[in-house]
Every structure is written in C-alpha cells, then in structure tokens.
Write a protein that holds these residues in place. Structure first.
Motif, short mmCIF file in Angstrom:
data_model
loop_
_atom_site.label_atom_id
_atom_site.label_comp_id
_atom_site.label_asym_id
_atom_site.label_seq_id
_atom_site.Cartn_x
_atom_site.Cartn_y
_atom_site.Cartn_z
N CYS A 167 3.20 -0.31 5.40
CA CYS A 167 4.32 -1.14 5.86
C CYS A 167 4.44 -0.98 7.37
O CYS A 167 4.23 0.11 7.92
CB CYS A 167 5.61 -0.66 5.18
N THR A 195 6.32 -6.20 7.56
CA THR A 195 5.05 -6.65 6.99
C THR A 195 4.47 -5.54 6.12
O THR A 195 4.55 -4.36 6.46
CB THR A 195 4.04 -7.04 8.07
N GLN A 196 3.88 -5.95 4.98
CA GLN A 196 3.32 -5.00 4.04
C GLN A 196 1.88 -5.39 3.71
O GLN A 196 1.56 -6.57 3.58
CB GLN A 196 4.13 -4.97 2.74
N THR A 197 1.04 -4.37 3.57
CA THR A 197 -0.33 -4.58 3.14
C THR A 197 -0.74 -3.50 2.15
O THR A 197 -0.24 -2.36 2.23
CB THR A 197 -1.31 -4.54 4.34
N PRO A 198 -1.63 -3.81 1.19
CA PRO A 198 -2.08 -5.16 0.87
C PRO A 198 -1.00 -5.90 0.08
O PRO A 198 -0.01 -5.31 -0.31
CB PRO A 198 -3.30 -4.87 -0.01
N SER A 199 -1.22 -7.18 -0.14
CA SER A 199 -0.25 -7.93 -0.94
C SER A 199 -0.43 -7.62 -2.43
O SER A 199 0.51 -7.69 -3.20
CB SER A 199 -0.39 -9.43 -0.69
N ASN A 238 3.68 2.44 11.69
CA ASN A 238 3.42 2.33 10.25
C ASN A 238 4.30 3.28 9.43
O ASN A 238 4.71 4.34 9.90
CB ASN A 238 1.95 2.65 9.96
N THR A 242 4.12 -5.28 -2.08
CA THR A 242 2.77 -5.07 -2.59
C THR A 242 2.86 -5.03 -4.10
O THR A 242 3.62 -4.22 -4.66
CB THR A 242 2.17 -3.74 -2.09
N GLN A 280 -2.67 -4.81 -5.05
CA GLN A 280 -3.58 -3.67 -5.20
C GLN A 280 -3.78 -3.40 -6.68
O GLN A 280 -2.81 -3.24 -7.42
CB GLN A 280 -2.97 -2.44 -4.52
#
Lengths: 112, 115
Positions: free
Chosen positions: B23, B5-9, B74, B110, B11
């Motif tokens: 991540c 999972t990655q954040t943010p989608s 993370n 991202t 930027q």
C-alpha cells in the motif's frame, strides 16, 4: 455491544424515484458517523462525516442526517450512476485510533 | 485528488505460503490501517499503525500477521502462512489525524485468494 445495522439490505429504484437508507447504531458515546459508497470490486469512497444529532450534510443528490439513534442517507432523484453499496460506520468509542464498526451496507440499484 | 494505492489488485496463493500486500498511503497522512472484507460480509478492522508501531489490533490480527512501513511511502501487510479463511479483500486506509474531521480514505483493495 456496539453495533451498526443498515436497512434495507437491497433497494431497487427507478431513475428519479427518491428514497432513504437507514443506519441504526448503538454505541456508548458517538464519536463520528461516516457514510461511504462502495462500487463492486472497489474500496469504500468517503462521502460524509456527521458529528452530532441534528447535523446534516449534502453532496449532489445525497443528503445525510443524524439523530441520537440513527442516520439517514436521502437520495433525491437518483440516477443509474448512483447504483452502489452504501456503507455506514461509526468510530469504536473504546478505540484510541480509527477503528470503525461498519454496517453490512445497502445495495442500491437505480434503473434507467 | 490524492489517493491510497494498493498492489497487487489480485493475489492467488497456496495455503501455507507467505504473502505481502502493499500500500502507498496518501503522502501527508500519519495513520495507517488495514481492514478486510470477506465476500458478503462486513468490512472489519485488522490493525492501525502510527509512528512506526502498531497502535491497535483486532483479535483477527494474530501472530500470522505483521505490518511494516519499510520506507517513507510504503505500508505492507504480511501473512506468514496463509489459510483458506484468509481469502478476502484487504483494504489499506490512511488518515491525516485521529480527529473526527480526519476520516479514513481507503484504497481499492487486494483480492486475496488462498487455494
């Protein structure tokens, strides 16, 4: 120079019309060839690993094959949901980790 | 099925600003990677990370880039002073090992836009 070339760049098929995508590679000692599917705005999704010439892998309507110079992704009776970009990658033979060399991909569109 | 999972989608940042992309790799994986994809171009390797240190990096991964695993879950990519040409999709990936039967699993990326 190690490289991966995919053809065609884009392919439009009617639903049910089978075809093949090509991935040609030039690396000094293959250490795995990988096929991925990529949907728009998403990350590559793993499909297959092929290790040696003559190997074949299947998943639903997809079948991947490998020779000493190229790999084919055969799509049998495709459906619209098979529309995506299909990426081929090889592991960089000079790398000690998972450094992939990717091709530019084949954009597949399956029409209903 | 476990996933990266990655954040943010997405930027958006101004040139010269610092960004941190985050991540969460698959929990039992040991090798972590960042790749990027400039619009219309190939997915290209940036860096690999194992045992809390960089294993390998590409020529793209210059002094403006750094990676860190700040805790047990993370994995981050920092770009210290962003440039317009840093605009791309950045993908995090992980693998269980280095063997051929341990393929990379990628996150959804991202999208970094530098204005």
């Amino acid at each position: 120079e190690d490289q991966v070339t995919q053809s065609p760049e884009a392919l439009r098929l009617q639903e049910g019309e089978s075809s093949s995508l090509n991935c040609s590679y030039t690396v000094s000692g293959l250490r795995g060839l990988f096929w991925y599917r990529q949907d728009p705005g998403k990350g590559p999704e793993f499909l297959f690993t092929l290790y040696s010439a003559g190997e074949e892998k299947e998943k639903e309507r997809l079948k991947a094959t490998l020779t000493k110079k190229e790999s084919f992704l055969h799509i049998t009776a495709p459906k619209p949901e098979d529309s995506a970009t299909y990426l081929c990658a090889v592991r960089d033979p000079h790398s000690g980790t998972y450094k992939y060399i990717f091709g530019t991909g084949t954009r597949l569109k399956v029409l209903a | 099925e476990p996933e990266v999972t990655q954040t943010p989608s997405h930027q958006v940042t101004q040139m010269g600003q610092e960004v941190i992309l985050r991540c969460v790799p698959i929990s039992n994986h040991l090798y972590f990677y960042w790749y990027r994809q400039i619009l219309g171009q190939k997915v290209e390797f940036l860096v690999s990370f194992y045992n809390n240190e960089i294993s390998e990096k590409s020529e793209i991964f210059d002094d403006q880039f750094s990676v860190e695993r700040p805790d047990g879950s993370n994995f981050t990519l920092k770009i210290r002073s962003t440039k317009l040409e840093d605009s791309a999709m950045y993908f995090c990936a992980s693998s269980a090992g280095r063997a051929v039967n341990s393929p990379l699993h990628f996150g959804n990326g991202t999208r970094l836009t530098v204005t």
